[in-house]
Enzyme design. Structure first.
Site, PDB file in Angstrom:
ATOM      1  N   GLU A  14      -9.237   4.823   6.355  1.00  0.00           N
ATOM      2  CA  GLU A  14      -8.428   5.092   7.546  1.00  0.00           C
ATOM      3  C   GLU A  14      -9.198   5.807   8.651  1.00  0.00           C
ATOM      4  O   GLU A  14      -8.975   5.548   9.828  1.00  0.00           O
ATOM      5  CB  GLU A  14      -7.173   5.880   7.158  1.00  0.00           C
ATOM      6  CG  GLU A  14      -6.260   5.150   6.187  1.00  0.00           C
ATOM      7  CD  GLU A  14      -5.786   3.785   6.709  1.00  0.00           C
ATOM      8  OE1 GLU A  14      -5.947   3.503   7.910  1.00  0.00           O
ATOM      9  OE2 GLU A  14      -5.253   3.006   5.907  1.00  0.00           O
ATOM     10  N   HIS A  48      -7.328  -1.506  14.943  1.00  0.00           N
ATOM     11  CA  HIS A  48      -7.352  -0.749  13.679  1.00  0.00           C
ATOM     12  C   HIS A  48      -7.225  -1.687  12.484  1.00  0.00           C
ATOM     13  O   HIS A  48      -8.030  -1.638  11.551  1.00  0.00           O
ATOM     14  CB  HIS A  48      -6.207   0.270  13.699  1.00  0.00           C
ATOM     15  CG  HIS A  48      -6.135   1.144  12.500  1.00  0.00           C
ATOM     16  ND1 HIS A  48      -6.502   2.467  12.525  1.00  0.00           N
ATOM     17  CD2 HIS A  48      -5.717   0.910  11.225  1.00  0.00           C
ATOM     18  CE1 HIS A  48      -6.325   3.004  11.328  1.00  0.00           C
ATOM     19  NE2 HIS A  48      -5.839   2.068  10.523  1.00  0.00           N
ATOM     20  N   GLU A  49      -6.217  -2.545  12.516  1.00  0.00           N
ATOM     21  CA  GLU A  49      -5.954  -3.402  11.346  1.00  0.00           C
ATOM     22  C   GLU A  49      -7.052  -4.441  11.152  1.00  0.00           C
ATOM     23  O   GLU A  49      -7.405  -4.766  10.006  1.00  0.00           O
ATOM     24  CB  GLU A  49      -4.583  -4.085  11.476  1.00  0.00           C
ATOM     25  CG  GLU A  49      -3.408  -3.134  11.649  1.00  0.00           C
ATOM     26  CD  GLU A  49      -3.382  -1.994  10.645  1.00  0.00           C
ATOM     27  OE1 GLU A  49      -3.803  -2.212   9.490  1.00  0.00           O
ATOM     28  OE2 GLU A  49      -2.939  -0.899  11.008  1.00  0.00           O
ATOM     29  N   GLU A  80       0.836  -1.202   0.000  1.00  0.00           N
ATOM     30  CA  GLU A  80       0.000   0.000   0.000  1.00  0.00           C
ATOM     31  C   GLU A  80       0.874   1.257   0.000  1.00  0.00           C
ATOM     32  O   GLU A  80       1.812   1.348   0.793  1.00  0.00           O
ATOM     33  CB  GLU A  80      -0.915   0.018   1.234  1.00  0.00           C
ATOM     34  CG  GLU A  80      -1.944   1.138   1.153  1.00  0.00           C
ATOM     35  CD  GLU A  80      -2.849   1.190   2.387  1.00  0.00           C
ATOM     36  OE1 GLU A  80      -4.034   1.474   2.225  1.00  0.00           O
ATOM     37  OE2 GLU A  80      -2.354   0.954   3.496  1.00  0.00           O
ATOM     38  N   ASN A 138      -3.059  -6.063   5.253  1.00  0.00           N
ATOM     39  CA  ASN A 138      -3.157  -7.126   4.246  1.00  0.00           C
ATOM     40  C   ASN A 138      -4.154  -8.188   4.705  1.00  0.00           C
ATOM     41  O   ASN A 138      -4.064  -8.688   5.823  1.00  0.00           O
ATOM     42  CB  ASN A 138      -1.793  -7.789   4.033  1.00  0.00           C
ATOM     43  CG  ASN A 138      -0.661  -6.806   3.991  1.00  0.00           C
ATOM     44  OD1 ASN A 138      -0.598  -5.938   3.137  1.00  0.00           O
ATOM     45  ND2 ASN A 138       0.259  -6.924   4.948  1.00  0.00           N
TER      46      ASN A 138
END
EC number: 3.4.11.-
Length: 901
Positions: A377, A354-355, A184, A322
């Site tokens: 985001e 977050h991920e 990214e 990912n």
């Protein structure tokens, strides 16, 4: 905050955003063809068929079959990719992305896998656009599917993007190598030829060849492993769900893992270097809890059979989402109870939250183009708070939410800010989109409905179109927040039973008396969902402000009114006339009449208005006079933070007496809070956070009892040969005091070199950069540039740490100027590291001479600087500082003289 209805609106936005192309100059070259192959068709007679940065839409990838053979000894990889494509217009050309790859063969097959030609196809390169064009002598027919087959090779990338090398050292000093990916936003093209834009979603079948001493990981689980000649193994991964190229990931390493299973049967594993395996257990607990929470919260099952989380030793950002294989900095995933503080624990928890939120929002649903990365985001940043509050309420994550909002305001109050949704075409512009606006401003969006984080579906539907009894046009409201930059200032004037309201754009670098004020205000108007409460009622009132001026009837009986209840709205409030005197009186006499969020918000707004020239400094200082009565950590640290910021700014200019007076005042005013702190890890999360911040500042201000206690702890640590575990919340303060002497500094550096805890190393690095010895600071900067003792991933943080030190203030800036080209080569133009370096090293420059010096440097790198929004932010910050000094220095001097007579 975002309601469920707002979430639905954002989901729709993913699919409604159009695609725009831009023209650009191009360099065209042809690929060398390997010896022994038939000569390509007339390459010299062909010109590159595409002039735009964004790929044509007439060929759509459907499925990638990718085979990779990385060699961790030669540091090269070879591979092949077979891409099934859907042709939607007749064409002889396939244009896709490739960067720094050597293409050795390209051919096209029909749907029956028959070659369209016996000859090797010409491959033309356009390096400036990172594209290749493959020419087919037979027309690719509209409505047909074909297979594009390409063989390629490359060296592992230098730095942190693409398919790159990472290393770690064992406790015995042995260096071990691994290979990892970070794609990214635009670096998948560095690992394999692909259609490297987020809207080109496809399925991926990946095979990786490896030596037996390594393992390989990718987005999906391994379905089988085949033995090849020469002792190699080939791992075959299950086909992926449809996804964008930037989410593809693979890692080849010798790591170890811990594994558990979620309630719905998802296998979760945490991977780390073998000697750091013990630090993975907390992350495993968090990840399982988070996946269970998100499946219930979104009411959508996690779509993959497994979720791996891996700590990569060399990693530029905090983490990457990912799909099925999230990658992390070691500090963002590993937790060591002996050396990690409560803040470190919270950080790990929030990053995982977050991920994993991205596995749904970003991965399952994806923005069409990078101009709307805020949808990814901002939502994930918001979900950090929701998920941690739900799964680890003892961490008190809500106490950090206001800081996120305030960070966004700080950026948005500069003219160099940008709209949330902004054009971004080339890779540098796209990288710059990953900034405060995308993450923090969109997290702090207005909570339109209930002021709560979670609601049932019936409640969200019932309230979705109503605010203060009015039907909302959500599109019109959202456009004012996403398509224009900045933040509104709502000025409030009390006239008997009425509140008179005006809105302007809030700017900290321009006053209403300045000539450019009118032009900078032109065309700015927000639809502001206002909330307010008074002492006459416990009800939170709501009002939608859609014009430049407005009024609200509150009645005569209210003696005070607080606008923006609990800081749920994204706007700054100024209480005109005697409004701030009323608020200061309320805080002195009955501060608990307001919530801790309201008290924090008042402190923040007051000092922001001082910076913008709307409020005198002594009024803001009077407002925080009540803090000796404050028992809550958040408003206490907000007020203390401003005093500390003033101290840090002033100690870097030739104002020794004023610096000394301000330090004396801080120690006097907060002495009771300082003296009641223990040097331990006991207490609640809030108490531990306060302890860490307060004792750090007290020692920085040379408070004798603080220095004495820190020195005592440091000597005990030295005598134990580093085996003593200091209380984690005060370890950095202890190290910093010890670092002021040669023996202590050298001992800390030795420990840094061998420590297996990144949390401990970060605390030690902070301490090492606090030295007043410029020779030591220069040595650290050089070690960071070399990238061996201090990793390159920590270079930008190191530079900022040195810049915060008064003795390293100009040292860091001169280092950046001298080594600019090498920094850009290591960290990439447009990266958040380069942005932080430019903004951070100049962030406390406050003289016209400083401004001129920085402008001259930016002029000397004009070609690069013109691509970076960060240069304008840096200049704006300096202008803000200069005006602050000019307006407030004498006021502060007089105010302090009155206080410490």
């Amino acid at each position: 905050m975002a309601s469920i209805k707002l979430l639905e609106l954002l989901l729709c936005s993913f699919f409604l955003v159009g695609c725009h192309s831009s023209q650009s100059s191009q360099q065209v070259s042809s690929a060398p063809h390997p010896k022994g192959e038939p000569s390509p068709l007339g390459e010299d007679n062909l010109s590159f068929p595409w002039s735009r940065l964004r790929l044509p839409r007439y060929i759509i990838p459907l499925h990638y079959h990718l085979v990779l053979q990385p060699n961790l000894t030669t540091l090269r990889f070879t591979g092949s990719v077979q891409i099934q494509i859907d042709v939607q217009n007749n064409s002889n050309w396939v244009v896709l992305h490739s960067k720094d790859l050597q293409i050795s063969k390209a051919t096209i097959l029909d749907h029956n896998f028959a070659h369209l030609t016996d000859q090797v196809l010409p491959v033309l390169h356009n390096p400036s656009h990172e594209q290749i064009g493959i020419f087919s002598p037979r027309v690719l027919s509209s409505g047909q599917k074909y297979f594009l087959y390409i063989e390629f090779g490359a060296e592992f990338a230098e730095g942190f993007y693409g398919f790159y090398k990472s290393t770690y050292k064992t406790s015995k000093g042995e260096t071990r190598t691994l290979a990892s990916t970070h794609f990214e936003p635009t670096s998948a093209r560095m690992a394999f030829p692909c259609f490297d834009e987020p809207s080109f979603k496809a399925n991926f079948s990946i095979q990786i060849r490896r030596s037996p001493q390594y393992i390989s990981l990718s987005n999906m689980p391994i379905v089988k492993t085949v033995e090849l000649h020469g002792g190699l193994l080939e791992d075959h991964f299950a086909p992926s769900v449809k996804m964008s190229t930037y989410l593809v990931a693979f890692v080849i390493c010798d790591f170890k893992s811990v594994t558990a299973t979620t309630a719905s049967g998802i296998k979760v594993s945490i991977y780390a270097a073998p000697e750091k395996w013990e630090q993975t257990h907390y992350a495993l607990e968090v990840a399982v809890k988070m996946l269970d929470f998100y499946e219930e919260y979104f009411n959508i099952p996690y779509p993959l059979p497994k979720q791996d989380l891996i700590a990569i030793p060399d990693f530029q950002s905090g983490a990457m989402e990912n799909w099925g294989l999230t990658t992390y900095r070691e500090t963002s995933l590993l937790y060591d109870p002996l050396t990690s503080s409560v803040s470190d624990k919270l950080w790990v928890t929030m990053v995982i939250g977050h991920e994993l939120a991205h596995q749904w929002f970003g991965n399952l649903v994806t923005m069409k183009w990078w101009n709307d990365i805020w949808l990814n985001e901002g939502f994930a940043r918001y979900m950090e708070y929701i998920s941690v509050e739900a799964t680890y309420p003892n961490l008190k994550v809500e106490e950090y939410l206001l800081h996120t909002c305030f960070a966004a305001i700080g950026h948005d109050s500069l003219n160099s800010s940008r709209p949330i949704s902004s054009p971004a075409e080339n890779p540098t512009q796209i990288k710059e989109m990953f900034d405060t606006v995308s993450y923090d401003k969109t997290c702090s969006e207005e909570e339109f409905i209930s002021g709560k984080h979670c609601y049932n579906r019936d409640q969200s539907n019932k309230n979705a179109y109503l605010f203060a009894g009015e039907h909302l046009d959500l599109t019109a409201i959202m456009n004012t927040w996403t398509l224009q930059k900045g933040i509104p200032l709502v000025t409030v004037t009390r006239k008997g039973p009425l509140l008179l309201l005006r809105q302007h754009r809030f700017l900290k670098t321009v006053l209403p008396s300045d000539p450019q004020w009118s032009s900078l205000q032109q065309g700015f108007l927000w639809h502001i969902p206002l909330t307010y409460r008074t002492d006459a009622s416990s009800i939170i009132h709501r009002h939608l402000m859609t014009s430049t001026s407005d009024s609200i009837h509150i009645g005569e009986e209210a003696s005070w009114v607080k606008i923006n209840s609990d800081m749920t709205g994204y706007y700054v409030v100024h209480y005109e006339d005697d409004g701030w005197d009323v608020m200061a009186k309320l805080m002195r006499e009955n501060h608990t009449a307001l919530s801790y969020k309201d008290r924090t918000h008042l402190i923040h707004n007051a000092f922001q208005l001082v910076s913008a020239g709307h409020l005198s400094l002594n009024k803001a200082m009077d407002l925080i006079g009540y803090l000796q009565l404050e028992k809550h950590t958040v408003p206490l640290l907000e007020g203390l933070g401003y005093l500390e910021a003033f101290y840090n700014l002033i100690e870097k200019i030739d104002e020794l007496e004023l610096t000394k007076d301000l330090g004396r005042y801080i120690l006097y005013f907060f002495r009771a809070v300082i003296d009641q702190q223990t040097w331990s890890d006991s207490g609640s999360v809030s108490e531990r956070r306060l302890r860490s911040e307060v004792l750090s500042l007290a020692c920085h201000l040379d408070y004798p009892p603080c220095l004495e206690r820190a020195n005592q702890h440091f000597q005990e640590w030295l005598q134990s040969n580093g085996t003593l575990n200091l209380p984690t919340d005060v370890a950095e303060t202890v190290y910093s005091v010890g670092a002021q002497h040669d023996h202590g500094w050298n001992s800390l550096l030795d420990t840094y070199k061998i420590s297996l805890s990144e949390a401990q190393k970060n605390k030690i690095l902070q301490a090492l950069t606090s030295s007043r010895d410029t020779g030591k600071l220069l040595r650290l900067l050089q070690l960071g540039l070399e990238g061996k003792v201090i990793r390159s991933q920590d270079l930008s943080s190191l530079i900022l740490m040195v810049a915060r030190n008064p003795k390293g203030h100009y040292l860091a800036w001169n280092f950046v100027k001298k080594n600019w080209d090498e920094l850009v080569e290591k960290l990439q133009l447009g990266s958040f590291c380069i942005r932080h370096i430019l903004i951070g090293t100049t962030g406390q420059f406050s003289s016209p001479d400083d401004l001129t010096e920085v402008q001259l440097f930016f002029e000397s790198i004009k070609e690069q600087a013109s691509q970076l929004r960060a240069t304008q932010i840096a200049l704006d910050n300096m202008k803000k500082n200069i005006r602050w000094i000019q307006r407030n220095l004498e006021t502060l001097r007089k105010w302090l003289n009155e206080q410490i007579k």
